[in-house]
Motif scaffolding. Structure first.
Motif, short mmCIF file in Angstrom:
data_model
loop_
_atom_site.label_atom_id
_atom_site.label_comp_id
_atom_site.label_asym_id
_atom_site.label_seq_id
_atom_site.Cartn_x
_atom_site.Cartn_y
_atom_site.Cartn_z
N ALA A 87 -8.66 6.38 -3.84
CA ALA A 87 -8.99 5.42 -2.78
C ALA A 87 -10.27 4.65 -3.11
O ALA A 87 -11.29 5.24 -3.49
CB ALA A 87 -9.14 6.14 -1.45
N ALA A 124 1.48 3.71 -3.35
CA ALA A 124 1.23 5.15 -3.25
C ALA A 124 2.46 5.95 -3.68
O ALA A 124 2.35 6.98 -4.35
CB ALA A 124 0.84 5.51 -1.82
N TRP A 147 -5.78 3.53 3.93
CA TRP A 147 -4.59 3.96 3.18
C TRP A 147 -3.84 5.03 3.98
O TRP A 147 -2.61 4.97 4.13
CB TRP A 147 -5.01 4.50 1.82
N TRP A 168 -7.48 0.19 -5.30
CA TRP A 168 -6.64 0.93 -4.37
C TRP A 168 -7.28 0.83 -2.98
O TRP A 168 -8.49 0.65 -2.87
CB TRP A 168 -6.53 2.40 -4.79
N PRO A 169 -6.51 0.94 -1.91
CA PRO A 169 -7.07 0.80 -0.56
C PRO A 169 -8.14 1.86 -0.27
O PRO A 169 -8.16 2.94 -0.89
CB PRO A 169 -5.85 0.98 0.35
N GLU A 200 0.83 -1.21 0.00
CA GLU A 200 0.00 0.00 0.00
C GLU A 200 0.87 1.26 0.00
O GLU A 200 0.54 2.24 -0.67
CB GLU A 200 -0.92 0.00 1.22
#
Length: 657
Positions: free
Chosen positions: A57, A36, A79, A73-74, A32
């Motif tokens: 997100a 990013a 995140w 994506w988290p 994660e």
């Protein structure tokens, strides 16, 4: 995760490398965080200063073609939590500019923005520099002399409505007007009202931002401002009874081409100025690039000679085409301007932003969403100069950056019936149907749209270019050639691809060859127009300079460039810095230039670079006519798309939205 993102084209090779370096610095870093990091590196290539985590997100991860990869994506809370716990990330409160924390590769702010450390630092330094100018004590002025100069150069004081809104008539009090938000908007009153207000703010404050489209009088206003500054300096010296050093006024622009245009515009405006001859002669008319004035350094921790510890020795700095200045360069420049000097930024907030990360001018201007002027400013100006600028019904509670911005809307170049003017306003407002309507309206022959996508349409475009470039190809001297070249230009949204300027340059060159106007034998040939794309300080050639290859009387092929003062300089082609053929150029490269007639070639499918800002920039390069080659649906999609860039500068200088 990183290999999959790289393979799918979600990130590039440099982003992949960056994430791998971080993984070696802090082993066991989770996907994660590394994902990013790779993504924030990747979005910088598109001009974003930071990664707005909320924009990604929970969203499906898509490959380069836009197809879902089966991963997401988290979620935002998860995140941000994992990033905040990482040893690679520093967390900070973004509410106000702060001092640099312990350097770490990534910075996460309280608004969910993730930065590369260097961009966070640039943003913080720039915000601090701008706010310091707002908080600085006002300059000492001879008020009666200023009133007299303003009256002579700009006309009577502004008589805006009272703060309580009790006066009938006048401009609207809700911040709206036909020309946009009412922030020094000259459209509701006399054409010169906005220009006078710009001069008042530039004289009474350390920071002034003057925005407006082509032909709204930004340069002529600045020339008058410089004259008023010189008048104030002369009166000060006479009062002291002894001469002081001459007032140092600095004219800057982001590119060599923009600096040349500023120099020429200043010279023209200066010649028409109503002031004492000695003051007129004292107004500088030579602009230079920002890089050159800052002085580039090599093998040093600082990239420039001038910085906060060694500021530029000047009393006022004028920066033209400020929309083209990226975050890093503007941060360095503001730091290098002395605290007691005036800083005047000029530009068109509707234009494309810089190629490098940042949308500084748009952020400073709050993207045009303005609340009006504060009561404190209006009271001060009413007392000192007699001016009462228009304010909104609910003006800001106190002074702020909004008190330093003037938006000029009255065009002295395009009247109300000009197709270019009507088109520019529609593009600025994001009104796709109005823009398409004016392009199809026979009452506006200066703007039109042509369908694309067929061989016939492409051939017709090449035929038009050959006809328009014939005067260039047949002119005699280098100066005559370059003057003819400046009358027409083909602009493109993309550099590469079927509608890219690289292929268009090849097609136009071939068309000129068939017409017997050029003989393209090899890379360098007589009659090839070239655009410099990299600065060369030893040669005095800068990004944006345009020249032409022509033989000398002895038959030696040389590159010829004409300076604003009419002097021709020649160089051996092999000595030139990076350059390219310029029968066609990207819209980005056209910033800082103007042409009589412009043809804009759009791609046949939507693209992330197609935005209303790109269309507006292209249309406003033209003085006489604009022809857009593009399908209606492509135009609609582009006009509805804003070139928004993730950044925290707006919040730092305006306060949280």
């Amino acid at each position: 995760m990183i290999p999959e993102l790289r393979k799918a084209g979600v990130i590039g090779s440099m982003d992949d490398h960056f994430a791998r370096v971080l993984a070696r610095l802090v082993p066991q870093t989770c996907d994660e965080v590394l994902g990013a990091a790779a993504l924030v590196s990747h979005v910088a290539e598109s001009g974003h200063v930071c990664l707005a985590l909320a924009d990604h997100a929970g969203q499906a991860i898509r490959d380069a073609e836009g197809h879902p990869m089966g991963q997401r994506w988290p979620r935002l809370d998860a995140w941000t939590a994992v990033l905040a716990q990482s040893d690679l990330v520093t967390t900070i409160d973004h509410a106000t500019p702060g001092r640099a924390p312990t350097p770490r590769p990534l910075v996460l702010d309280s608004q969910g923005r993730l930065y590369l450390y260097r961009f966070w630092l640039y943003e913080q330094r720039l915000a601090r520099g701008l706010l310091a100018r707002l908080e600085a004590a006002p300059p000492d002025l001879d008020a009666p002399l200023l009133r007299d100069g303003l009256l002579r150069l700009f006309g009577p004081p502004l008589g805006g409505p009272p703060l309580d809104g009790s006066s009938p008539g006048g401009p609207p009090l809700d911040g709206s007007s036909p020309g946009g938000p009412l922030l020094g908007d000259s459209s509701p009153g006399a054409p010169g009202d906005g220009q006078r207000l710009a001069a008042v703010l530039a004289l009474t404050r350390r920071l002034c931002v003057i925005t407006g489209g082509p032909g709204t009088g930004k340069t002529s206003t600045v020339v008058k401002i410089l004259a008023l500054l010189l008048e104030q300096a002369r009166a000060r010296d006479q009062g002291l009874g002894a001469p002081r050093r001459p007032l140092d006024l600095t004219l800057l622009a982001p590119t060599g081409k923009a600096a040349a245009r500023l120099s020429a515009s200043i010279q023209e405006a200066r010649s028409r100025l109503d002031c004492a001859p000695d003051l007129r002669d004292a107004i500088p008319d030579k602009a230079m690039t920002i890089h050159r004035r800052l002085g580039t350094r090599r093998s040093s921790s600082s990239p420039f000679w001038h910085d906060a510890r060694n500021p530029i020795p000047t009393d006022a700095v004028v920066v033209d085409e400020a929309s083209m200045v990226d975050l890093a360069l503007m941060s360095h420049l503001v730091a290098a301007v002395p605290p007691d000097a005036r800083l005047i930024l000029m530009g068109d907030r509707e234009q494309l932003a810089s190629v490098a990360p940042g949308s500084v001018l748009a952020d400073i201007c709050n993207a045009g969403d303005t609340p009006g002027y504060s009561r404190a400013l209006v009271d001060d100006l009413s007392r000192d100069t007699g001016d009462r600028p228009p304010v909104a019904r609910k003006p800001p509670a106190g002074p702020g950056i909004w008190d330093s911005i003037v938006h000029l809307t009255h065009s002295f170049r395009f009247d109300a019936h000009s197709g270019i003017g009507v088109l520019a306003r529609a593009l600025s407002a994001g009104d796709a149907e109005a823009a398409l309507a004016v392009l199809e309206d026979d009452r506006h022959p200066d703007v039109r749209r042509v369908d694309t996508g067929t061989a016939a349409s492409r051939d017709a475009l090449v035929d038009t270019a050959v006809a328009e470039y014939r005067p260039f190809a047949t002119a005699g001297t280098p100066a005559e050639r370059l003057e003819a070249l400046s009358r027409f230009r083909v602009l493109g949204a993309h550099r590469t691809g079927p509608s890219g300027v690289e292929l268009m340059n090849v097609a136009i060159t071939e068309g000129l060859r068939r017409a017997g106007l050029v003989t393209p034998d090899g890379r360098w040939y007589p009659g090839r127009p070239i655009l410099i794309t990299a600065n060369s300080y030893p040669l005095g050639l800068f990004n944006g300079d345009v020249g032409v290859l022509l033989p000398t009387p002895e038959g030696t092929l040389r590159a010829h460039f004409v300076d604003p003062d009419g002097q021709t300089r020649t160089f051996a082609p092999a000595r030139l810095p990076a350059h390219e053929t310029v029968f066609a150029m990207t819209v980005h490269k056209s910033q800082g230039s103007e042409f009589d007639d412009v043809v804009l070639l759009l791609p046949d499918r939507p693209s992330r670079v197609l935005t209303r800002e790109l269309l507006y920039t292209a249309a406003t390069r033209a003085r006489r006519s604009v022809t857009i080659h593009g399908a209606p649906d492509i135009l609609r999609e582009a006009i509805r798309t804003r070139a928004a860039r993730a950044s925290g500068l707006r919040d730092l200088v305006w306060g949280p939205a």
